[in-house]
Design a protein around this motif. Structure first.
Motif, PDB file in Angstrom:
ATOM      1  N   ALA A  11       0.793  -1.177   0.075  1.00 38.01           N
ATOM      2  CA  ALA A  11      -0.035  -0.089  -0.039  1.00 38.01           C
ATOM      3  C   ALA A  11       0.716   1.305   0.122  1.00 38.01           C
ATOM      4  CB  ALA A  11      -0.892  -0.024   1.163  1.00 38.01           C
ATOM      5  N   MET A  12       2.222   1.072   0.315  1.00 37.16           N
ATOM      6  CA  MET A  12       2.986   2.322   0.557  1.00 37.16           C
ATOM      7  C   MET A  12       3.860   2.438  -0.902  1.00 37.16           C
ATOM      8  SD  MET A  12       4.597   2.891   4.320  1.00 37.16           S
ATOM      9  CE  MET A  12       5.147   1.190   4.645  1.00 37.16           C
ATOM     10  N   LEU A  13       4.050   3.620  -1.204  1.00 35.06           N
ATOM     11  CA  LEU A  13       4.947   4.139  -2.323  1.00 35.06           C
ATOM     12  C   LEU A  13       6.092   4.057  -1.886  1.00 35.06           C
ATOM     13  CD1 LEU A  13       2.691   7.051  -4.225  1.00 35.06           C
ATOM     14  CD2 LEU A  13       2.851   4.574  -4.823  1.00 35.06           C
ATOM     15  N   THR A  14       7.293   3.828  -2.845  1.00 32.39           N
ATOM     16  CA  THR A  14       8.574   4.068  -2.485  1.00 32.39           C
ATOM     17  C   THR A  14       8.938   5.477  -2.475  1.00 32.39           C
ATOM     18  OG1 THR A  14       9.344   3.722  -4.571  1.00 32.39           O
ATOM     19  CG2 THR A  14       9.172   1.720  -3.183  1.00 32.39           C
ATOM     20  N   VAL A  15       9.814   5.947  -1.802  1.00 34.79           N
ATOM     21  CA  VAL A  15      10.280   7.455  -2.014  1.00 34.79           C
ATOM     22  C   VAL A  15      10.527   7.665  -3.538  1.00 34.79           C
ATOM     23  CG1 VAL A  15      12.286   9.078  -1.601  1.00 34.79           C
ATOM     24  CG2 VAL A  15      11.367   7.395   0.276  1.00 34.79           C
ATOM     25  N   GLU A 286      -3.531  14.184  -4.444  1.00 30.50           N
ATOM     26  CA  GLU A 286      -3.412  12.786  -3.969  1.00 30.50           C
ATOM     27  C   GLU A 286      -2.728  12.566  -2.778  1.00 30.50           C
ATOM     28  OE1 GLU A 286      -1.968   8.421  -5.998  1.00 30.50           O
ATOM     29  OE2 GLU A 286      -0.909  10.225  -6.523  1.00 30.50           O
ATOM     30  N   PHE A 287      -3.518  11.913  -1.839  1.00 29.79           N
ATOM     31  CA  PHE A 287      -2.997  11.701  -0.325  1.00 29.79           C
ATOM     32  C   PHE A 287      -2.589  10.266  -0.646  1.00 29.79           C
ATOM     33  CE2 PHE A 287      -5.379  15.421   0.023  1.00 29.79           C
ATOM     34  CZ  PHE A 287      -4.904  15.807   1.006  1.00 29.79           C
ATOM     35  N   VAL A 288      -1.120  10.006  -0.194  1.00 32.83           N
ATOM     36  CA  VAL A 288      -0.554   8.709  -0.168  1.00 32.83           C
ATOM     37  C   VAL A 288       0.309   8.277   1.046  1.00 32.83           C
ATOM     38  CG1 VAL A 288      -0.649   8.745  -2.663  1.00 32.83           C
ATOM     39  CG2 VAL A 288       1.475   9.441  -1.282  1.00 32.83           C
ATOM     40  N   ALA A 289       0.681   7.104   1.304  1.00 37.02           N
ATOM     41  CA  ALA A 289       1.464   6.507   2.355  1.00 37.02           C
ATOM     42  C   ALA A 289       2.844   6.331   1.471  1.00 37.02           C
ATOM     43  CB  ALA A 289       1.193   5.477   3.026  1.00 37.02           C
ATOM     44  N   VAL A 290       4.176   6.945   2.003  1.00 38.46           N
ATOM     45  CA  VAL A 290       5.373   6.730   1.500  1.00 38.46           C
ATOM     46  C   VAL A 290       6.223   5.897   2.468  1.00 38.46           C
ATOM     47  CG1 VAL A 290       7.323   7.876   0.453  1.00 38.46           C
ATOM     48  CG2 VAL A 290       5.235   8.878   0.151  1.00 38.46           C
ATOM     49  N   ALA A 291       6.711   4.897   1.791  1.00 39.44           N
ATOM     50  CA  ALA A 291       7.666   4.067   2.553  1.00 39.44           C
ATOM     51  C   ALA A 291       8.916   4.700   3.139  1.00 39.44           C
ATOM     52  CB  ALA A 291       8.140   2.915   1.883  1.00 39.44           C
ATOM     53  N   MET A 292       8.718   5.782   3.974  1.00 37.36           N
ATOM     54  CA  MET A 292      10.109   6.385   4.624  1.00 37.36           C
ATOM     55  C   MET A 292       9.530   6.908   5.917  1.00 37.36           C
ATOM     56  SD  MET A 292       9.471  10.127   2.649  1.00 37.36           S
ATOM     57  CE  MET A 292      10.525  11.105   3.513  1.00 37.36           C
ATOM     58  N   PRO A 294      11.187   9.728   9.089  1.00 36.76           N
ATOM     59  CA  PRO A 294       9.672  10.230   9.446  1.00 36.76           C
ATOM     60  C   PRO A 294       9.049  10.660   7.829  1.00 36.76           C
ATOM     61  CG  PRO A 294      11.283  11.859   9.653  1.00 36.76           C
ATOM     62  CD  PRO A 294      12.335  10.474   9.258  1.00 36.76           C
ATOM     63  N   GLY A 295       7.888  10.997   7.720  1.00 40.05           N
ATOM     64  CA  GLY A 295       7.222  11.353   6.775  1.00 40.05           C
ATOM     65  C   GLY A 295       6.367  10.657   5.801  1.00 40.05           C
ATOM     66  N   ARG A 296       5.876   9.734   6.587  1.00 40.05           N
ATOM     67  CA  ARG A 296       4.867   8.561   5.942  1.00 40.05           C
ATOM     68  C   ARG A 296       3.890   9.043   5.224  1.00 40.05           C
ATOM     69  NH1 ARG A 296       0.717   5.500   7.122  1.00 40.05           N
ATOM     70  NH2 ARG A 296       0.522   3.221   6.091  1.00 40.05           N
ATOM     71  N   PRO A 297       3.092   9.954   5.570  1.00 38.74           N
ATOM     72  CA  PRO A 297       1.850  10.600   5.089  1.00 38.74           C
ATOM     73  C   PRO A 297       2.287  11.711   4.211  1.00 38.74           C
ATOM     74  CG  PRO A 297       1.771  10.992   7.412  1.00 38.74           C
ATOM     75  CD  PRO A 297       2.934  10.332   7.087  1.00 38.74           C
ATOM     76  N   GLY A 357      11.090  -1.835   6.042  1.00 40.60           N
ATOM     77  CA  GLY A 357      10.231  -1.509   4.999  1.00 40.60           C
ATOM     78  C   GLY A 357      10.098  -0.157   4.769  1.00 40.60           C
ATOM     79  N   ARG A 358      10.966   0.820   5.465  1.00 39.80           N
ATOM     80  CA  ARG A 358      10.696   2.190   5.295  1.00 39.80           C
ATOM     81  C   ARG A 358      12.145   2.692   5.355  1.00 39.80           C
ATOM     82  NH1 ARG A 358       6.852   4.265   9.902  1.00 39.80           N
ATOM     83  NH2 ARG A 358       6.739   6.245   8.949  1.00 39.80           N
ATOM     84  N   GLN A 359      12.419   3.646   4.030  1.00 36.11           N
ATOM     85  CA  GLN A 359      13.464   4.377   4.092  1.00 36.11           C
ATOM     86  C   GLN A 359      13.712   5.622   5.144  1.00 36.11           C
ATOM     87  OE1 GLN A 359      15.461   5.073   0.024  1.00 36.11           O
ATOM     88  NE2 GLN A 359      15.215   7.346   0.427  1.00 36.11           N
ATOM     89  N   GLN A 360      14.700   5.763   5.668  1.00 38.83           N
ATOM     90  CA  GLN A 360      14.630   6.353   7.091  1.00 38.83           C
ATOM     91  C   GLN A 360      15.678   7.356   6.606  1.00 38.83           C
ATOM     92  OE1 GLN A 360      16.918   4.617  10.393  1.00 38.83           O
ATOM     93  NE2 GLN A 360      15.510   5.468  12.091  1.00 38.83           N
ATOM     94  N   TYR A 361      15.416   8.566   7.182  1.00 33.61           N
ATOM     95  CA  TYR A 361      16.319   9.945   7.234  1.00 33.61           C
ATOM     96  C   TYR A 361      16.633  10.108   8.487  1.00 33.61           C
ATOM     97  CZ  TYR A 361      14.625  10.237   2.265  1.00 33.61           C
ATOM     98  OH  TYR A 361      14.757  10.161   0.886  1.00 33.61           O
ATOM     99  N   VAL A 362      17.680  10.103   9.151  1.00 29.80           N
ATOM    100  CA  VAL A 362      18.186  10.373  10.288  1.00 29.80           C
ATOM    101  C   VAL A 362      18.981  11.646  10.264  1.00 29.80           C
ATOM    102  CG1 VAL A 362      19.333   9.508  12.267  1.00 29.80           C
ATOM    103  CG2 VAL A 362      18.279   8.039  10.925  1.00 29.80           C
ATOM    104  N   PRO A 363      18.547  12.591  10.967  1.00 26.91           N
ATOM    105  CA  PRO A 363      19.503  14.013  11.295  1.00 26.91           C
ATOM    106  C   PRO A 363      20.933  13.502  11.840  1.00 26.91           C
ATOM    107  CG  PRO A 363      17.258  14.310  11.661  1.00 26.91           C
ATOM    108  CD  PRO A 363      17.288  13.065  11.610  1.00 26.91           C
TER     109      PRO A 363
END
Length: 421
Positions: A11-15, A286-292, A294-297, A357-363
């Motif tokens: 159900a989630m789009l990739t980045v 369009e409202f989606v869930a992205v596999a990331m 933070p920032g999924r919605p 399952g989610r690409q992570q962005y870590v400061p």
């Protein structure tokens, strides 16, 4: 790194899939002519071609004497060559003295070299150095070759050749090069005009007294500064409560002004009961869930001629979402390449968990103490990496980007690092 076995839910789009949607919609804006004095930070819409040769004429690369090579090719300290000086040529001189054997012209860096001269001897290679121009030139060191210390016309660039290609961002070095080729006006892409809207009934101005349940508003500060840093003109910044009518009025004002290329909102895009952006725009973008993380919605679309981005509400989510989707779009509107930040692989000195399952962005904070081996560590004071960590952004100057299939990062691992400056 520990690799998880589960992949992103279908159900989630990739980045990358969401970025592709944004990229397909973000076409370069029209070009406009701008004087180079006002063009810093702008992006070239066309190749800039030299109007004149660089150098414009044969000129001296040194302070010294313009001479005939045969007169000085055997000069030594023991057997110097003594020449009579017949002219003094400072930079900007238009004189054209004719040199015959035994004659020289004193010449300064940048001055036109007489056509009859075949070499320039620096003052350092004469007995007395810089002295009265009509004193003899006593050369004590022979030039290495004929033509030494003469910059020939057009040897750097010929008129009509490309100084800077389309897509170049104009900084001080680029503008200097363009000016040096006789150009005073350039064709650049129009700056994207952006409206920023931060949503949330809980938000109060940063300096205000806070009632129970209120928090200082920071997303509009974050988005306005990030948009400006990406070359956009921020034409409005607003904060609004979670009331449909209030948000609708702001969006309509932005869209109907005819001036906005991009609207960026924060908050109101997830699955709660008071998601104002989703309530108002669910049938228009369009409202989606992205596999990331933070920032999924995420929300994205086009209304009329404007691109609309609906980002989540947590500041760390806003920052990561901006880097992934909004900044590349703003660059694309300006015709820039590449659209992504530079990435390097660095060692992390601390570990953390990453959601499978989610690409992570870590400061992360860069450790530059060893110039030969930079390293990174999480920017948050407690070493954590969640979406809620706003204060930790103060220490961040990069993101570690962890692939979706990785569930844990250990100290000593190499990680992909997105540089922010």
């Amino acid at each position: 790194m520990h690799h998880a076995t589960s992949l992103a839910p279908r159900a989630m789009l990739t980045v990358e899939e969401q970025q592709a949607k944004v990229s397909a919609a973000a076409r370069p804006l029209r070009a406009e002519a701008v004087p180079i004095a006002l063009a810093a930070g702008r992006t070239l819409a066309d190749d800039v071609r030299a109007r004149v040769d660089v150098p414009l004429f044969d000129n001296s690369a040194m302070d010294g004497y313009a001479v005939i090579f045969a007169d000085v090719e055997a000069a030594t300290a023991e057997h110097p060559a003594e020449l009579r000086v017949i002219a003094d040529l400072p930079a900007g001189s238009c004189e054209e003295p004719e040199l015959r054997p035994g004659l020289a012209a004193r010449i300064m860096t940048g001055a036109p070299v007489p056509r009859t001269a075949t070499v320039v001897v620096p003052f350092e290679h004469t007995r007395d150095g810089l002295q009265a121009w009509d004193a003899p030139a006593i050369v004590t060191t022979a030039p290495a070759r004929e033509g030494a210390h003469i910059r020939r016309r057009g040897e750097e660039l010929r008129a009509g050749e490309v100084v800077a290609p389309a897509g170049t961002v104009l900084g001080p070095l680029q503008l200097t090069a363009i000016a040096a080729t006789g150009i005073d006006t350039v064709q650049v892409r129009r700056r994207p005009r952006v409206a920023v809207i931060s949503t949330g009934t809980e938000l109060a101005a940063p300096g205000a007294d806070l009632a129970r349940g209120q928090i200082p508003e920071s997303n509009s500060v974050l988005l306005a500064s990030m948009c400006a840093e990406a070359g956009a003109d921020v034409i409005s910044v607003d904060t609004v409560t979670d009331e449909d009518a209030a948000f609708t009025a702001l969006v309509d004002r932005a869209l109907h002004s005819g001036r906005v290329d991009v609207v960026v909102t924060s908050g109101g895009v997830s699955a709660g009961a008071h998601e104002v952006v989703k309530n108002v725009l669910r049938d228009r973008i369009e409202f989606v869930a992205v596999a990331m993380q933070p920032g999924r919605p995420q929300a994205f679309g086009r209304i009329d001629d404007a691109l609309i981005f609906g980002l989540p509400g947590n500041p760390a989510s806003v920052a990561a979402s901006f880097e992934a989707f909004v900044r590349p779009a703003l660059l694309a509107l300006q015709g820039r390449e590449p659209l992504q930040r530079p990435m390097i692989r660095l060692t992390t000195t601390a570990g953390w968990r990453s959601p499978a399952g989610r690409q992570q962005y870590v400061p992360v904070a860069l450790d530059r103490s060893d110039p030969a081996a930079w390293a990174v560590h999480p920017a948050a004071a407690d070493g954590s990496s969640g979406a809620h960590l706003a204060a930790g952004l103060a220490r961040a100057d990069a993101y570690a980007v962890v692939p979706a299939e990785v569930s844990a990062v250990a100290a000593g691992d190499l990680v992909d690092v997105m540089l922010l400056s």
